[in-house]
Design an enzyme around this catalytic site. Structure first.
Site, mmCIF file in Angstrom:
data_model
loop_
_atom_site.group_PDB
_atom_site.id
_atom_site.type_symbol
_atom_site.label_atom_id
_atom_site.label_comp_id
_atom_site.label_asym_id
_atom_site.label_seq_id
_atom_site.Cartn_x
_atom_site.Cartn_y
_atom_site.Cartn_z
ATOM 1 N N HIS A 158 46.846 21.366 100.701
ATOM 2 C CA HIS A 158 47.081 21.625 102.135
ATOM 3 C C HIS A 158 47.852 22.927 102.343
ATOM 4 O O HIS A 158 48.592 23.068 103.304
ATOM 5 C CB HIS A 158 47.833 20.475 102.808
ATOM 6 C CG HIS A 158 47.260 19.130 102.506
ATOM 7 N ND1 HIS A 158 46.270 18.558 103.269
ATOM 8 C CD2 HIS A 158 47.523 18.261 101.493
ATOM 9 C CE1 HIS A 158 45.958 17.377 102.747
ATOM 10 N NE2 HIS A 158 46.685 17.179 101.672
ATOM 11 N N SER A 279 48.119 52.169 106.452
ATOM 12 C CA SER A 279 47.868 52.129 107.882
ATOM 13 C C SER A 279 48.150 53.512 108.448
ATOM 14 O O SER A 279 49.056 54.206 107.981
ATOM 15 C CB SER A 279 48.787 51.095 108.529
ATOM 16 O OG SER A 279 48.994 51.415 109.888
#
Ligand code: ARG
Length: 462
Positions: A158, A279
């Site tokens: 999970h 970036s």
């Protein structure tokens, strides 16, 4: 112009320009030229052996085809849209080179069995290449696993910390997926590598042909059993693209881990500069673009699979022109799969795993809670109760901002007086891993066996 068409005998008016554009496939099926020529040479040899062509005719045709191949490979060949497809482009040039004898090559053959042959040979070749690329990826994962037998990280369920595992074990899980994918590609190749030549248009041929001889010359595993099936079956392509889809699904799972692990909140992995980008506005960024794009391209391969499944749905026997639409989805999927598997093998080789960060993360998630429960159970406490007692101990430790292993023996004994000094040995993360030596478990001996199996598999792939 109708008179320039090889099939133009019964046509009075010429094909509309737009229709010529619409129906032509030469711009992409030229990719099959090598298989088309190999198939034609085998067909000519077989016709020679069966007495349909003379030895001299066979010689002239095959050396003409060799010349066509050289022209294509040198770039001298002029592809013509009005000749529709790879088959007629090659045959037309052959006829220019050797004269009307070129027209005999197509005896007893239809483009329907010809394209099926070409594509089967092509898919087989690509499946074998996929196997090789997957083997390289498995080797790369195996090497990194070998280096990181001692590196522990939180195994998750999970996406929540569950139990410690070795990084080797985690990487070897991916190796298993890619080994199965290679096996699937091998299966595809085995079914694709069956010759349809001799099925002709759909019903077989009146000539005394020997399809087995063609198959044998081409290194194929067998011949068609039903001529209608032979010209209209495309399940070999679909299986190949399904295999590609599965490969991409597996890659995209690994990509997702790399993306998450490279987030500084995890910091489990440093991306090699060659596989990351910056970036334009945020100077601190190092983005996992390669892994993201690979995850994205997975959808593209699934798209090809959907195209092909939809293409064959509801097609009556036998050949239908719809089937011409089977090439581009395969070519696109093939390019994507080959590039992705290759890049992943190189990227895995260079991932900068941070063993310390992984070890620290183990200490944060109460990954040894199961060990405490098992410890209590081993002292005779029913597991359900041990689970409950351990839960209380975890709640207490959490309030103290500590791990279970950081509590004192006195603190731990508040929860059960069955707990003794040896609990600390049981709580060590290394112990948790080392005790899982059942077959396929994360224990070091089990991991060693997995690596040995992987190496044996790689040897069998050579
Ligand atoms: N270009 C066709 C294809 O890819 C080849 C077979 C064409 N046969 C025909 N009868 N038009 O399927």
């Amino acid at each position: 112009m109708s008179e320039t068409k090889m099939w133009g005998g019964r046509f009075a008016a010429k094909t509309a320009e737009s229709v010529e554009q619409y129906t032509a496939s030469e711009q992409y099926d030229r990719e099959l030229y090598a298989e088309d020529i190999r198939g034609s040479i085998a067909h000519a040899h077989m016709m020679g052996a069966q007495g349909v062509l003379t030895a001299e005719e066979v010689q002239t045709i095959t050396s003409g085809l060799d010349q066509v191949r050289e022209e294509i490979e040198s770039g001298a060949f002029v592809w013509k849209r009005e000749l529709e497809d790879v088959h007629m482009n090659i045959e037309a040039r052959l006829t220019e080179i050797i004269g009307p004898l070129g027209g005999k090559l197509h005896t007893g053959r239809s483009r329907n069995d010809q394209i099926a042959l070409d594509f089967r040979l092509y898919v087989t070749r690509r499946m074998n290449e996929w196997r090789g690329l997957l083997a390289d990826l498995v080797a790369s994962l195996g090497r990194r696993a070998d280096e990181h037998r001692q590196t522990l990280l939180p195994g998750c369920t999970h996406m929540q910390p569950a139990q410690p595992v070795s990084l080797a074990h985690h990487l070897l899980a991916y190796a298993q997926m890619f080994m199965r994918d290679a096996d699937r590609a091998g299966d595809c190749a085995r079914r694709a590598n069956v010759s349809p030549l001799g099925a002709a248009a759909l019903a077989g041929t009146t000539y005394d042909f020997a399809p087995e001889a063609v198959a044998e010359e081409l290194g194929m595993g067998g011949v068609f059993a039903n001529s209608m099936d032979a010209v209209s079956d495309r399940d070999f392509v679909i299986e190949a693209v399904f295999t590609g889809s599965m490969i991409m699904a597996h890659l995209s799972r690994l990509c997702e881990e790399i993306i998450i692990w490279s987030n500084p909140a995890f910091g489990f992995v440093k991306l090699p500069d060659a596989y990351a980008t910056g970036s334009s506005i945020m100077p601190q960024k190092k983005n996992p673009d390669v892994a993201e794009l690979m995850r994205g391209k997975t959808g593209r391969v699934y798209g090809s699979l959907t195209t092909l499944m939809t293409l064959v749905k509801g097609l009556p026997l036998a050949y239908n022109r719809d089937m011409q639409e089977d090439k581009e989805p395969f070519f696109d999927a093939d390019r994507t799969v080959r590039a992705s598997v290759g890049i992943m093998a190189d990227m895995v080789a260079e991932l900068g795993f941070d063993a310390d960060r992984m070890r620290q993360a183990c200490a944060r998630g109460y990954l040894n809670a199961t060990e405490l429960a098992d410890y209590l159970a081993s002292k005779g406490m029913p597991f359900r109760e041990a689970h409950h007692v351990t839960g209380s101990a975890v709640g207490y430790a959490e309030k103290q901002g500590k791990g279970l292993e950081d509590l004192t023996l006195e603190e731990l004994r508040q929860f059960s007086d069955m707990i003794e000094q040896d609990v600390f040995e049981a709580l060590a993360y290394e112990t948790a891993v080392a005790r899982r030596e059942t077959s396929g478990g994360t224990g070091p001996n089990s991991v060693t066996r997995q690596i040995e199996t992987l190496r044996a598999w790689l040897t069998s792939m050579d």
